[in-house]
Every structure is written in structure tokens, then in C-alpha cells.
Design a protein around this motif. Structure first.
Motif, short mmCIF file in Angstrom:
data_model
loop_
_atom_site.label_atom_id
_atom_site.label_comp_id
_atom_site.label_asym_id
_atom_site.label_seq_id
_atom_site.Cartn_x
_atom_site.Cartn_y
_atom_site.Cartn_z
N THR A 33 -12.77 -44.93 -28.51
CA THR A 33 -12.72 -45.32 -26.77
C THR A 33 -12.81 -46.60 -26.97
OG1 THR A 33 -13.40 -42.75 -26.60
CG2 THR A 33 -12.96 -44.34 -25.02
N MET A 34 -12.13 -47.10 -25.98
CA MET A 34 -12.40 -48.60 -25.98
C MET A 34 -11.04 -48.48 -24.23
SD MET A 34 -11.90 -51.51 -29.17
CE MET A 34 -11.14 -52.57 -28.04
N ILE A 35 -12.59 -48.78 -23.18
CA ILE A 35 -12.07 -48.03 -22.19
C ILE A 35 -11.30 -49.62 -21.69
CG2 ILE A 35 -12.60 -48.25 -19.66
CD1 ILE A 35 -14.56 -46.24 -20.65
N SER A 36 -11.75 -50.79 -22.18
CA SER A 36 -11.27 -51.79 -21.59
C SER A 36 -9.68 -52.29 -22.35
CB SER A 36 -11.85 -52.94 -22.60
OG SER A 36 -11.90 -53.25 -23.85
N SER A 37 -8.90 -51.48 -23.18
CA SER A 37 -7.52 -51.17 -23.65
C SER A 37 -7.15 -50.95 -22.32
CB SER A 37 -7.63 -50.78 -24.21
OG SER A 37 -7.71 -49.46 -24.23
N ALA A 38 -7.51 -50.14 -21.33
CA ALA A 38 -6.83 -49.06 -20.37
C ALA A 38 -6.60 -50.06 -19.37
CB ALA A 38 -7.39 -47.77 -20.15
N TYR A 39 -8.16 -51.16 -18.81
CA TYR A 39 -8.36 -51.75 -17.53
C TYR A 39 -7.47 -53.04 -18.36
CZ TYR A 39 -11.84 -48.80 -16.19
OH TYR A 39 -12.50 -47.84 -15.69
N LYS A 40 -7.30 -53.42 -19.05
CA LYS A 40 -6.17 -54.52 -19.36
C LYS A 40 -5.06 -54.29 -18.51
CE LYS A 40 -8.11 -56.85 -23.17
NZ LYS A 40 -8.88 -56.52 -24.75
N LEU A 41 -4.86 -53.36 -19.14
CA LEU A 41 -3.48 -53.12 -18.74
C LEU A 41 -3.41 -52.62 -17.86
CD1 LEU A 41 -0.15 -51.59 -20.79
CD2 LEU A 41 -1.07 -49.67 -20.83
N CYS A 42 -3.84 -51.89 -17.36
CA CYS A 42 -4.04 -51.74 -15.35
C CYS A 42 -4.10 -52.77 -14.99
CB CYS A 42 -5.29 -50.40 -14.98
SG CYS A 42 -5.59 -50.74 -13.27
N ALA A 43 -4.28 -54.72 -15.13
CA ALA A 43 -4.12 -55.13 -14.27
C ALA A 43 -3.11 -55.90 -14.46
CB ALA A 43 -5.60 -56.46 -15.01
N ALA A 44 -2.34 -56.26 -16.34
CA ALA A 44 -1.14 -56.64 -16.58
C ALA A 44 -0.23 -55.87 -15.26
CB ALA A 44 -0.92 -56.18 -17.37
#
Lengths: 368, 499
Positions: free
Chosen positions: A259-270
Motif C-alpha cells: 500500500t502506498m497511499i501517496s500514490s493515490a493522493y498524487k493522482l488526486c492532486a493531478a
């Protein structure tokens, strides 16, 4: 005209909405009538309250009816009791809910959870204009000339004037015969809110966890839709990588791995950067996870992303942590620690299906 | 009805014509007052069960919502409504076509004739409009004093028990009349001895025998002390007489019981009543009232009324077909011993004694029968086969409702079971001083089907609210005797002997 029955009807509505007489609540059944609207069948919600009596179980009792068929044959929708039959389980039935019911549902949800109405971010409502052809008029641009109507008009004029000869049917429109399409401009409230759902689909999120996410997102969706004219939904799943998927996949996928939550947040921000300028959009990211992140470093990245890129642009960021037998559940604590005083970020721990209601209240209770 | 407008001229004319023809056939009805209503008022009156005024209660609002939605989406509309009073009141929907209005008027003649003549309506209050209005006033007064929440909640409680009446009690003497004043109190019973000379006494009246007799007497007296003496079917009456109710509560319970008894005969004769009315509207309209231009419209609507949806029993259809079958059989003499014993198919088919008793017979049937006896006597094997009846049940394994059987006996038994006591369980008050703790014991007379247990528990809770002491229900579940108990706070159950 006011009627005597109005008072009784109002009380009934109040009971159904759960405003009064909570003791009757468990007897409310959501019945329906099946009606027709154009080509489609529509389901008209018809709540009923069944006062308990001493009576037999319907299934043990059975009944008598008339018609064809052999013993052992199933009887179509043969459930004679209203309210218990499942409508629309026959192929070819095309059931739509009457819009009313979703609105009602949201209203009930709102009342039940005492949700405040959402105040959209302080800016003008964005309203687009849309032209619709609605009629015919005698003037207009040639590009909109209505060919058939023009000739019809010419024919009519010629018959009236007596110059029409059926044997040599020649119809010549003159200037006055010309007919043009006309339009009306309707203000069309543009979709100005977006919900971004993110879900952790790593190995530790089981079916039960996903079920909880599904139920909760349904209600969130219902409520937000009742508050905005139009609404966009986007779905992101992630394990160690994040990707955008459609709704169906969102709820069904089961990945494995870390699990790397940051990956989702990055996509969300993008996503927000590219498509949803915060000056025009009300943005609601929801993230569901079991709280087991890959590493402390990644959590730091997450916090950083949230603080710098996401929180300043969204109405509210919601994090729901579903309890799972495998996860450490650390992430929610980290968030709470870092964003203690930030009321744009809401966290909620969902211990089981029963806790969904509380969690919805956590998320939507602020009226943001 | 506060403002009564006279019926428009053209409708009044038709009413007169139709009633004239109906009378010629021998229908005998109370005077009928028609009222033309718009659909909103029609739905309102229908929600009130046909009455212009009822006590305030949310369930009328619930029915109103159903009727209104059905009308607004074009799914259903009420054609006809008539109430059993003298004079009878019936309603016509404003804007219905003339064919519909005529159909309704003919149909209503049938209903009112049935109300007036059928035995099961012989005890009903024919001034029930006033009765209902009275109830409304009483309930409103209680609401003013006690508050709506309190009163309405108590009404809910009573409604949960409103099927616990004894519909037949109006026609039968169930209880011994209370001893009249001046009657001598029954003397202390002595064990009767046979006369004998003293020296023969112990041979002619042996002491063991006397002891046994004495014990018997004692047991009898014990039973007399039981309360109630016999199992009481009219649970509501028992509660009214013995539950520690406040005055307003008792009044409301009486109202609910009153109305339950008023509606009971209608429930017990639904098939006959609708069948009879349909029989007559069809006869009157097709033979006398309609002209050629209307017959198609009529047939279209009639087919709608008589249609059987899959898996459902249409009382209109079953009733009219049975009446027609009876008429036809009695016309050709297809009844009696000779007919029953004839098993030659051809002979049965061509059977014709030219008796022409059909009309007379159906008039007799409409006077003396209720749905149960009607089906019991006239639902024959031939009829069952011709009209394709079947029984159905729920198959747990497939999770479907399935056709169970077309066997005549099974179908008929199921049908009768459905109709007996309106398909509801029999519940009796066994003991008003259960285990000498003034708890209430009621007993479910098990007829092969268990009670729906969650409903039974909740209803028991409501019963306790009225009785104000713990209540117990003796029943059988999954073949075992059981007592369900509710003590005002908690439900419990234990095994018990069920006889």
C-alpha cells in the motif's frame, strides 16, 4: 382545497420520515407501484406501515389462484402480497426509479442525520446557457429554414387562393411562406461539484471492507447529489500504484500487494490540477483504507501532499478507515496528529456496518 | 355529508331506469343516494372506508397516499364505492364516461340488495355514518384532553389487536346469561345419593363412589371459579371488561371493537358480495341498459374487472362464475343425489331436467350463505377444473412461489382455510389470572400453521400495554408447545404443554 384527510396524511408522512413516533419505524416497508412513463416502467415508491397482528407466516400458508401451468412450475411474480414481491426480476422489465424517490431518500437521510445543507463555496453559481429548439417562427436565418413547414405553408396558401392544381402539383414558396426554427435559451446549471473516491485495494481490504465502502459511498453520493445540481464522480483505486477506474471496477477490484497511499493522493492532486480549477468547483475527495501504509516515509509524503496540494483546494477532505483484521490502523492516527486543527480534513473510523451511519454524520455533518 | 347536491338530471334519470329494471328481477334494496365526487374527494372518502368522517389517524393518510399516487400515475381508479347503511350511500366519480356510471349504478344495486338481505348483515348498524361521525367526535375529544401522541399511540395499540374478535358472536349465544335477580342462588350441591334403606346404604351408595363424585363436583366448581369460565374468543371484549384501563382508553378500545364488528361481515362475504353485484350489473347492462354503441366500452371495462392476474384470486371473478354455475346447475337440475351418483360423463354433460330453478336458487344463496359456506357447498370438482384453479406455496429450496397442486381436495381445502376466520389464526383468552398473578394467558388454536413469530411478539407487546400486566401466549411452533411471555420489558419463551 384543503381536505380532512390532509392532517392524517401529514402525520403519515411524518412517521415515514421518522419525525414522529419512532416506535412505528420498524414496521415501515418500502413498497412500490409499477407505473408507466413513456416507454419506461417506473417504480413509484409507496411506503406502508404494517401494524403487527397475530397472523400466519405468508410462506407457510400459500394460497389459491387461477391459471395455466403444472404443479412445480414457478409462478412469475406470483407473490400475492404487495410489498414483498421483488419487482423487475423478470427479463424485459425496465425499471426506473421516479426521481422523487432519490430526493426523498436524501431528504430522509438529511433529517435523520441532522445534516446541515451545504453552502457552496462563496462564489456565484456557475450557470451555462443552453439553446433548445422549441418552435417555428416566420423569420430567421436561412440556415434554420424548415423545409417541410415552408412547403406546407405554401401549399396551404395556394389552396386558399385557388391557384393549386392537383393535376399539376407545383408548389412555389414565396417570402411569406418561409418558416424557421426558433429556439429558447434555458439557463442550465452546470455541474459544479466533483466527488473523488479513493480506495485502498491492497490485499488486506477484504470483501466486507469493500461492502462498507460501497454502502457508505452510495449514501454520500445521494446526499451530495441532493445538494448540487449536477455532480461528477471520479474513482481512484490504489495499492502501491494508483489508477483511475470506472465505478464498476472501483467496487469490484481486488488487488494484492502493498500500500502506498501517496500514490493515490498524487493522482488526486493531478486530477484537480488538470480538470477541476478550485475557483469553479466544489471538490470532495473521499479516501477509504484500512490504515496500513507501506512506510513512515510514505505517510510523510501523504501529509505533505495533503497540506500543500489538496487541502487548500477542496471543500473537505474525508478519510474513512475501515477496520480490518490485517491492518495496523496507524494512518488515521498520523492524520489526526498532523491535521489536528485543520477543519478541512475529517477522519472517521468505521468499525463495522453499524458504524456507517455515524461515519456519514462525521463526514457530512459540517455542511461544507 | 354537509352539502348535498342533487344528482344531475341525466344521471338521476338513469338511476331510476336501472333501479326499475333491477326491481323487476326481484332485487330488493334500500333507497340509494348517489353523490358525484371529484377524484380527490373520492380518494379521501375511499381512504376513510367509504365514510365521510372518521376519527383522525395516520393510516387513513397512508391509504390516501396510495390511492392518490395510483390515480395520478394512471394506474388505478376507483369506479365504485357504496356503504352499507339505510339509506345506502354510493359515490360516482366525476368525469367518468356514461357507460361507467351506468355500470356503477347497476353494480351498486346488487351490493345494496346483498347488504339488505344477506343474513350476515342482519345485525349491522344501518346508521353507521352517524356511528363513525360519533366515534370521530369522541376520539377528537380525547385528543384534546390527552394530546395526540398519547391517543394515537393507544389507537395503534388497539388496531394491532383488532382482529381478536368473535365475528360469529352476533349470531350465537356464547355465554350463559348472567343470573337474573330473584333467581335463587344455586344451592350447595350435595352428592346425589340413591334412595335406600339405611342398612343397605353402604352397598347401594358405596363410599368410594361418593368420594369420586365429590371430587368431580369440586373440579367443576374449580372451573366455575376460573376466569373466564370458558375460553373467550372476543379478546377485545374481555379486555374492555377486565383490563385496568383509564376511561378514555376503554372508550377508544370500544370504538375500535365496534368498527371491527361493523366491517367483519363485509370481509366474510367479499367473494359473494362482489360476485352478486357483478352478476347483476352484467345482466342488467347487457340486456336492458346499454345501447349498441356502448357495448364495446362496457365489455372492455368488464374484462378489466374480471381479469385474473397471475397468481391472484379475483373475488369478482370467482363470485360471478360461481353464481352463474349455480344458476345453470339448478336450471337443468344438476344437483341432488341422482346427479352426485351419476358418473357417466356424457349423461352429466347432457343432463337437463328442465327445472328452471336457477334464479330462485341464487336468490336463496345470497340470503343464507357467507363465503366459507358458499365455497364449501358450491365449489365443485367440475368448477375447479373448468376454471383452472390451483394451490400454490413457497418452495424454500428454489426460493420461488410454485404451483403446488391441481387436486380438487387440496385446492378446496386451501381456499377454505384462507377464508375461515379471514385466514387469520384463532386466539382465545384462556386465563385472566394466569398462575394466580393476574397475568393474561391467551392461546392460539393451532390449525397446522405456525404464527409469524416476530409479529406475534410485537402484538403481545401491544396486548401487555392494554392489560398492564405480563401477558403470555400459548402456541405451538415447529411441533412443540411454547409459551411466549412479555412482562412489559422483556420477551421470553419457554416450552409448555400444548393440548
Amino acid at each position: 382545497m384543503s381536505q380532512k384527510i390532509d392532517q392524517d396524511h401529514r402525520r403519515f408522512r411524518d412517521i415515514v420520515r421518522g419525525k414522529i413516533k419512532q416506535n412505528l419505524k420498524k414496521y415501515i416497508t418500502q413498497g412500490e407501484m409499477v407505473g408507466k412513463k413513456g416507454k419506461d416502467l417506473v417504480s413509484i415508491p409507496l411506503p406502508q406501515i404494517d401494524i403487527p397482528h397475530f397472523r400466519y407466516g405468508q410462506k407457510q400458508q400459500g394460497g389459491v389462484a387461477q391459471g395455466d401451468g403444472n404443479p412445480g412450475d414457478a409462478m412469475g411474480q406470483g407473490e400475492p402480497q404487495p410489498g414483498e414481491g421483488k419487482a423487475g426480476d423478470r427479463p424485459g422489465d425496465h425499471l426506473l426509479e421516479v426521481e422523487l424517490s432519490m430526493e426523498e431518500l436524501a431528504a430522509i437521510l438529511g433529517e435523520e442525520l441532522r445534516l446541515p445543507r451545504i453552502e457552496p463555496k462563496g462564489r456565484e453559481k456557475i450557470v451555462a446557457k443552453k439553446d433548445r429548439y422549441t418552435g417555428i417562427r416566420p423569420t430567421g436565418p436561412e440556415a434554420l429554414r424548415h423545409f417541410r413547414r415552408t412547403y406546407k405553408q405554401a401549399l396551404r396558401r395556394q389552396i386558399a387562393m385557388g391557384t393549386y392544381n392537383p393535376k399539376a402539383p407545383k408548389v412555389v414558396p414565396v417570402r411569406e411562406d418561409r418558416r424557421y426554427r426558433s429556439w429558447r435559451t434555458d439557463p442550465l446549471p452546470q455541474s459544479n461539484a466533483v466527488i473523488i473516491y479513493m480506495m485502498d485495494v491492497s490485499g488486506s481490504m477484504g470483501d466486507e471492507q469493500k461492502e462498507i465502502v460501497r454502502i457508505e459511498s452510495f449514501w454520500i453520493d445521494t446526499w451530495l447529489r441532493s445538494q448540487y445540481q449536477g455532480i461528477d464522480s471520479r474513482y481512484i483505486i490504489h495499492d502501491a500504484m494508483a489508477k483511475e477506474v470506472d465505478r464498476d471496477t472501483f467496487f469490484r477490484t481486488r488487488e494484492s500487494g502493498g500500500t502506498m497511499i501517496s500514490s493515490a493522493y498524487k493522482l488526486c492532486a493531478a486530477m484537480i490540477d488538470a480538470e477541476y480549477p478550485p475557483s469553479e468547483w466544489n471538490i470532495y475527495p473521499f479516501h477509504f483504507s484500512d490504515g496500513d501504509n507501506w512506510s513512515v516515509d510514505d505517510t510523510v509524503t501523504c501529509v505533505d501532499l495533503l497540506r500543500k496540494q489538496i487541502l487548500p483546494r477542496v471543500n473537505q477532505f474525508a478519510y474513512g478507515q475501515v477496520e480490518s483484521p490485517y491492518g495496523s490502523g496507524q494512518f488515521i492516527k498520523d492524520l489526526d496528529e498532523h491535521f489536528d486543527d485543520d477543519d478541512n480534513l475529517v477522519t472517521s473510523e468505521i468499525k463495522g456496518k453499524d458504524a456507517i451511519i455515524d461515519s456519514i454524520r462525521d463526514f457530512l455533518g459540517k455542511g461544507k | 355529508m354537509s352539502v348535498r347536491e342533487p344528482l344531475p338530471h341525466y344521471l338521476a334519470e338513469w338511476q331510476q331506469k336501472i333501479e326499475e329494471v333491477a326491481r323487476r328481477y326481484g332485487l330488493d334494496f334500500f333507497p340509494i343516494n348517489y353523490e358525484v365526487l371529484d377524484y380527490k374527494t373520492m380518494n379521501e372518502v375511499a381512504a376513510y372506508g367509504g365514510f365521510p368522517t372518521r376519527y383522525p389517524h395516520w393510516r387513513f393518510g397512508m391509504d390516501y397516499e396510495g390511492l392518490s399516487k395510483g390515480y395520478e400515475y394512471g394506474l388505478q381508479k376507483i369506479y365504485e364505492m357504496v356503504i352499507n347503511t339505510d339509506p345506502a350511500y354510493a359515490y360516482l366519480l366525476e368525469g367518468n364516461s356514461m357507460v361507467d356510471q351506468k355500470t356503477v349504478m347497476a353494480h351498486v344495486c346488487g351490493h345494496v340488495d346483498f347488504f339488505k338481505n344477506n343474513y350476515f348483515f342482519s345485525k349491522t348498524n344501518r346508521r353507521m355514518i352517524d356511528g363513525m361521525a360519533n366515534h370521530a367526535t369522541r376520539v377528537r375529544r380525547h385528543i384534546e384532553r390527552q394530546g395526540i401522541e398519547k391517543v394515537e399511540t393507544f389507537i395503534d395499540t388497539c388496531l394491532s389487536l383488532d382482529n381478536l374478535i368473535d365475528p360469529m358472536s352476533q349470531y350465537i349465544v356464547r355465554r350463559a346469561p348472567p343470573p337474573r335477580e330473584g333467581d335463587e342462588p344455586p344451592e350447595e350441591a350435595e352428592v346425589p345419593k340413591l334412595r335406600s334403606k339405611q342398612y343397605m346404604d353402604k352397598y347401594i351408595n358405596p363410599p368410594e363412589f361418593l368420594d369420586k363424585q365429590r371430587e368431580k363436583l369440586k373440579a367443576e366448581k374449580e372451573r366455575a371459579k376460573k376466569f373466564p369460565e370458558q375460553a373467550e374468543r372476543d379478546v377485545l371484549l374481555f379486555l374492555i371488561e377486565h383490563a385496568p384501563l383509564e376511561r378514555w382508553e376503554r372508550d377508544i378500545l370500544e370504538i375500535i371493537r365496534d368498527e371491527a364488528y361493523y366491517f367483519a361481515p363485509q370481509a366474510a362475504t367479499k367473494i359473494m358480495n362482489e360476485g352478486w353485484a357483478s352478476y347483476w350489473h352484467s345482466k342488467l347492462l347487457t340486456m336492458h341498459v346499454l345501447d349498441a354503441s356502448e357495448i364495446i366500452d362496457y365489455a372492455d371495462h368488464a374484462s378489466g374487472i374480471l381479469a385474473t392476474a397471475e397468481g391472484q384470486l379475483n373475488p369478482y371473478k370467482l363470485g360471478i362464475e360461481l353464481f352463474r354455475d349455480i344458476e345453470e346447475r339448478w336450471d337443468r337440475g344438476a344437483f341432488g343425489k341422482e346427479w352426485e351418483e351419476c358418473d357417466d360423463l356424457a349423461a352429466r354433460k347432457n343432463w337437463d331436467r328442465r327445472l328452471g330453478l336457477g334464479r330462485k336458487k341464487i336468490f336463496e344463496v345470497r340470503k343464507l350463505y357467507s363465503d366459507v359456506t358458499f365455497i364449501d357447498e358450491f365449489f365443485t370438482e367440475d368448477f375447479c377444473r373448468t376454471h383452472k384453479f390451483f394451490s400454490f406455496g413457497f418452495n424454500d429450496r428454489s426460493g420461488n412461489w410454485e404451483i403446488e397442486s391441481r387436486e380438487f381436495k387440496k385446492v378446496k381445502n386451501k381456499l377454505l382455510f384462507q377464508l375461515t376466520n379471514r385466514g387469520q389464526p384463532f386466539i382465545f383468552v384462556e386465563d385472566g389470572n394466569f398462575e394466580n398473578r393476574s397475568e393474561l394467558l391467551i392461546k392460539h388454536k393451532h390449525e397446522g400453521i405456525d404464527l409469524k413469530v416476530d409479529y406475534a411478539r410485537d402484538t403481545l407487546g401491544n396486548l401487555a400495554r392494554v392489560w398492564k400486566r405480563p401477558v403470555n401466549l400459548l402456541t405451538r411452533m415447529d411441533g412443540k408447545g411454547k409459551v411466549l411471555r412479555f412482562d412489559g420489558k422483556d420477551h421470553s419463551e419457554r416450552a409448555a404443554d400444548y393440548k
